[in-house]
Design an enzyme around this catalytic site. Structure first.
Site, PDB file in Angstrom:
ATOM      1  N   ALA A  66     -11.190   8.887   0.335  1.00 49.66           N
ATOM      2  CA  ALA A  66     -12.427   9.033   1.112  1.00 49.66           C
ATOM      3  C   ALA A  66     -12.159  10.064   2.202  1.00 49.66           C
ATOM      4  O   ALA A  66     -11.014  10.246   2.624  1.00 49.66           O
ATOM      5  CB  ALA A  66     -12.805   7.691   1.728  1.00 49.66           C
ATOM      6  N   GLY A 111      -9.463   6.213  -2.044  1.00 49.72           N
ATOM      7  CA  GLY A 111     -10.710   6.202  -2.809  1.00 49.72           C
ATOM      8  C   GLY A 111     -10.571   6.876  -4.170  1.00 49.72           C
ATOM      9  O   GLY A 111     -11.336   6.574  -5.093  1.00 49.72           O
ATOM     10  N   GLU A 114      -9.293   4.291  -6.400  1.00 54.48           N
ATOM     11  CA  GLU A 114     -10.373   3.293  -6.556  1.00 54.48           C
ATOM     12  C   GLU A 114     -11.469   3.788  -7.512  1.00 54.48           C
ATOM     13  O   GLU A 114     -11.951   3.023  -8.351  1.00 54.48           O
ATOM     14  CB  GLU A 114     -10.955   2.965  -5.177  1.00 54.48           C
ATOM     15  N   GLU A 134      -4.244   3.660   2.609  1.00 56.54           N
ATOM     16  CA  GLU A 134      -5.145   3.367   3.729  1.00 56.54           C
ATOM     17  C   GLU A 134      -4.432   2.728   4.915  1.00 56.54           C
ATOM     18  O   GLU A 134      -4.775   2.974   6.062  1.00 56.54           O
ATOM     19  CB  GLU A 134      -6.291   2.437   3.266  1.00 56.54           C
TER      20      GLU A 134
HETATM   21  N1  CAA Z   1     -10.009  13.402   3.715  1.00 57.00           N
HETATM   22  C1  CAA Z   1     -10.308  14.587   4.297  1.00 57.00           C
HETATM   23  N2  CAA Z   1      -9.605  15.720   4.084  1.00 57.00           N
HETATM   24  C2  CAA Z   1      -8.539  15.644   3.266  1.00 57.00           C
HETATM   25  C3  CAA Z   1      -8.167  14.443   2.643  1.00 57.00           C
HETATM   26  C4  CAA Z   1      -8.963  13.276   2.883  1.00 57.00           C
HETATM   27  N3  CAA Z   1      -8.718  12.086   2.291  1.00 57.00           N
HETATM   28  N4  CAA Z   1      -7.064  14.662   1.885  1.00 57.00           N
HETATM   29  C5  CAA Z   1      -6.767  15.979   2.047  1.00 57.00           C
HETATM   30  N5  CAA Z   1      -7.650  16.559   2.872  1.00 57.00           N
HETATM   31  C6  CAA Z   1      -7.690  17.961   3.318  1.00 57.00           C
HETATM   32  C7  CAA Z   1      -6.621  18.227   4.363  1.00 57.00           C
HETATM   33  O1  CAA Z   1      -7.079  17.825   5.666  1.00 57.00           O
HETATM   34  C8  CAA Z   1      -6.453  19.724   4.241  1.00 57.00           C
HETATM   35  O2  CAA Z   1      -7.536  20.363   4.893  1.00 57.00           O
HETATM   36  P1  CAA Z   1      -7.261  21.718   5.770  1.00 57.00           P
HETATM   37  O3  CAA Z   1      -6.754  22.737   4.766  1.00 57.00           O
HETATM   38  O4  CAA Z   1      -8.617  22.049   6.299  1.00 57.00           O
HETATM   39  O5  CAA Z   1      -6.254  21.351   6.804  1.00 57.00           O
HETATM   40  C9  CAA Z   1      -6.634  19.960   2.737  1.00 57.00           C
HETATM   41  O6  CAA Z   1      -7.335  18.817   2.246  1.00 57.00           O
HETATM   42  C10 CAA Z   1      -5.315  20.075   2.000  1.00 57.00           C
HETATM   43  O7  CAA Z   1      -4.555  18.923   2.306  1.00 57.00           O
HETATM   44  P2  CAA Z   1      -3.025  18.982   2.819  1.00 57.00           P
HETATM   45  O8  CAA Z   1      -2.784  20.235   3.586  1.00 57.00           O
HETATM   46  O9  CAA Z   1      -2.733  17.699   3.502  1.00 57.00           O
HETATM   47  O10 CAA Z   1      -2.263  19.099   1.421  1.00 57.00           O
HETATM   48  P3  CAA Z   1      -0.782  18.597   1.090  1.00 57.00           P
HETATM   49  O11 CAA Z   1      -0.467  19.142  -0.264  1.00 57.00           O
HETATM   50  O12 CAA Z   1       0.149  18.895   2.189  1.00 57.00           O
HETATM   51  O13 CAA Z   1      -0.885  16.991   0.980  1.00 57.00           O
HETATM   52  C11 CAA Z   1      -1.919  14.913   0.307  1.00 57.00           C
HETATM   53  C12 CAA Z   1      -1.677  16.404  -0.022  1.00 57.00           C
HETATM   54  C13 CAA Z   1      -0.598  14.147   0.204  1.00 57.00           C
HETATM   55  C14 CAA Z   1      -2.911  14.375  -0.719  1.00 57.00           C
HETATM   56  C15 CAA Z   1      -2.479  14.796   1.734  1.00 57.00           C
HETATM   57  O14 CAA Z   1      -3.587  15.669   1.864  1.00 57.00           O
HETATM   58  C16 CAA Z   1      -2.957  13.410   2.091  1.00 57.00           C
HETATM   59  O15 CAA Z   1      -2.129  12.557   2.378  1.00 57.00           O
HETATM   60  N6  CAA Z   1      -4.278  13.174   2.093  1.00 57.00           N
HETATM   61  C17 CAA Z   1      -4.857  11.946   2.537  1.00 57.00           C
HETATM   62  C18 CAA Z   1      -4.662  10.833   1.508  1.00 57.00           C
HETATM   63  C19 CAA Z   1      -5.243   9.548   2.017  1.00 57.00           C
HETATM   64  O16 CAA Z   1      -4.818   8.992   3.016  1.00 57.00           O
HETATM   65  N7  CAA Z   1      -6.253   9.009   1.290  1.00 57.00           N
HETATM   66  C20 CAA Z   1      -6.904   7.781   1.647  1.00 57.00           C
HETATM   67  C21 CAA Z   1      -8.134   8.044   2.444  1.00 57.00           C
HETATM   68  S1  CAA Z   1      -8.864   6.546   3.069  1.00 57.00           S
HETATM   69  C22 CAA Z   1      -9.764   5.895   1.808  1.00 57.00           C
HETATM   70  O17 CAA Z   1      -9.770   6.401   0.710  1.00 57.00           O
HETATM   71  C23 CAA Z   1     -10.551   4.686   2.191  1.00 57.00           C
HETATM   72  C24 CAA Z   1     -11.191   3.936   1.068  1.00 57.00           C
HETATM   73  O18 CAA Z   1     -10.595   3.109   0.421  1.00 57.00           O
HETATM   74  C25 CAA Z   1     -12.591   4.096   0.760  1.00 57.00           C
END
Ligand code: CAA
Length: 260
Positions: A66, A111, A114, A134
């Site tokens: 998400a 998400g 999910e 999360e």
């Molecule tokens: N939300 C918003 N933006 C996201 C994102 C997310 N979940 N995941 C990645 N992005 C964005 C980053 O902010 C980044 O944007 P910018 O270029 O503008 O800075 C871009 O995508 C590329 O990401 P990274 O630079 O972080 O890429 P990476 O290769 O270094 O890492 C990754 C990849 C490991 C997937 C890392 O991006 C990450 O950990 N993302 C978040 C994963 C996460 O925590 N997901 C759970 C979200 S909560 C949820 O899903 C709740 C639910 O149950 C409904």
């Protein structure tokens, strides 16, 4: 509805929904979730759609979760709306009378895992990664991760992933039963489409009864679940496809299903 964040195509009875925000690793904001809900509804209502594939644009992510930037400052009532929108959409997808496959081409975190679990099957590329991180954000899964994950892989393993916030590579996801098949990245879509087209050729009403029996029987007592199955099975005898399928078997020829 005009889509900004997803691509929607239909080829040979197979609808392909592609999450298309590659710069944000296809992170799922509420606008994209509303588009997904609309696309799933179109798939449900359009008789020419017989199977559905969900995948992500780019070669790095299915969905990285998400959208954290949208969620960061939500108040609880807005968070509830956001989670309910996801829940409604995913339940619609899961209970669709048509089969769905998630083609997971990279990160499927939070998400993303999910959404893939609301599909009937998960086919992954070798570089796919799964997880419910999360907890590292001070959150728990909100689109079914605490419920569908234990149902798919068992309580102990699900707790390890949800409480520990770690990731699973494709091979581990396969070993624990989260993933059905693994393919090299450059063959993932081709192989997923091949299987989806096979599913699209199955008798339509029978498909509906099979999914109905599995989806709605799963949480019933065994007695009630089997009762449901028996009734769904008996309903199949109302179709021309059942007569055709059995005639074709006995006449040693390929069945010609018409969806009636
Ligand atoms: N939300 C918003 N933006 C996201 C994102 C997310 N979940 N995941 C990645 N992005 C964005 C980053 O902010 C980044 O944007 P910018 O270029 O503008 O800075 C871009 O995508 C590329 O990401 P990274 O630079 O972080 O890429 P990476 O290769 O270094 O890492 C990754 C990849 C490991 C997937 C890392 O991006 C990450 O950990 N993302 C978040 C994963 C996460 O925590 N997901 C759970 C979200 S909560 C949820 O899903 C709740 C639910 O149950 C409904």
């Amino acid at each position: 509805m005009e889509y900004k964040n997803i691509l929607f195509t239909v080829e040979e009875g197979v609808a392909i929904i592609t999450f298309n925000r590659p710069k944000a690793l296809n992170a799922m904001n509420s606008e994209t979730m509303r588009e997904l809900k609309d696309a799933v509804t179109v798939c449900k209502d359009d008789d020419s759609v017989k199977a559905i594939i969900l995948t992500g644009a780019g070669d790095k992510a299915f969905i990285a979760g998400a959208d954290i930037s949208e969620m960061q400052n939500l108040e609880p009532q807005d968070a509830l709306k956001f989670m309910e929108l996801g829940h409604d959409t995913l339940r619609l997808l899961e209970t669709l009378p048509k089969p769905s496959i998630a083609a997971i081409n990279g990160f499927a975190l939070g998400g993303g895992t999910e959404i893939s679990m609301a599909c009937d099957m998960r086919f992954a590329s070798e570089n796919a990664r799964f997880g419910q991180p999360e907890i590292l954000l001070g959150l728990i899964p909100g689109w079914g991760g605490t419920q569908r994950l234990p149902r798919l892989i068992g309580m102990g393993r699900a707790k390890e992933i949800v409480l520990g916030g770690g990731q699973l590579d494709a091979q581990r996801a396969y070993e624990v039963g989260l993933v059905n098949k693994i393919y090299p990245a450059d063959r993932l879509m081709e192989e997923t489409k091949k299987f989806a087209k096979k599913l699209a050729g199955m008798p339509v009403f029978t498909m509906k009864m099979a999914k109905h029996s599995i989806n709605f029987g799963y949480d019933l007592s065994l007695d009630n679940a089997i009762r449901l199955e028996v009734e769904c099975c008996a309903q199949c005898f109302s179709t021309k496809d059942q007569k055709e399928g059995m005639a074709a078997f006995l006449e040693k020829r390929k069945a010609n299903f018409t969806g009636r």
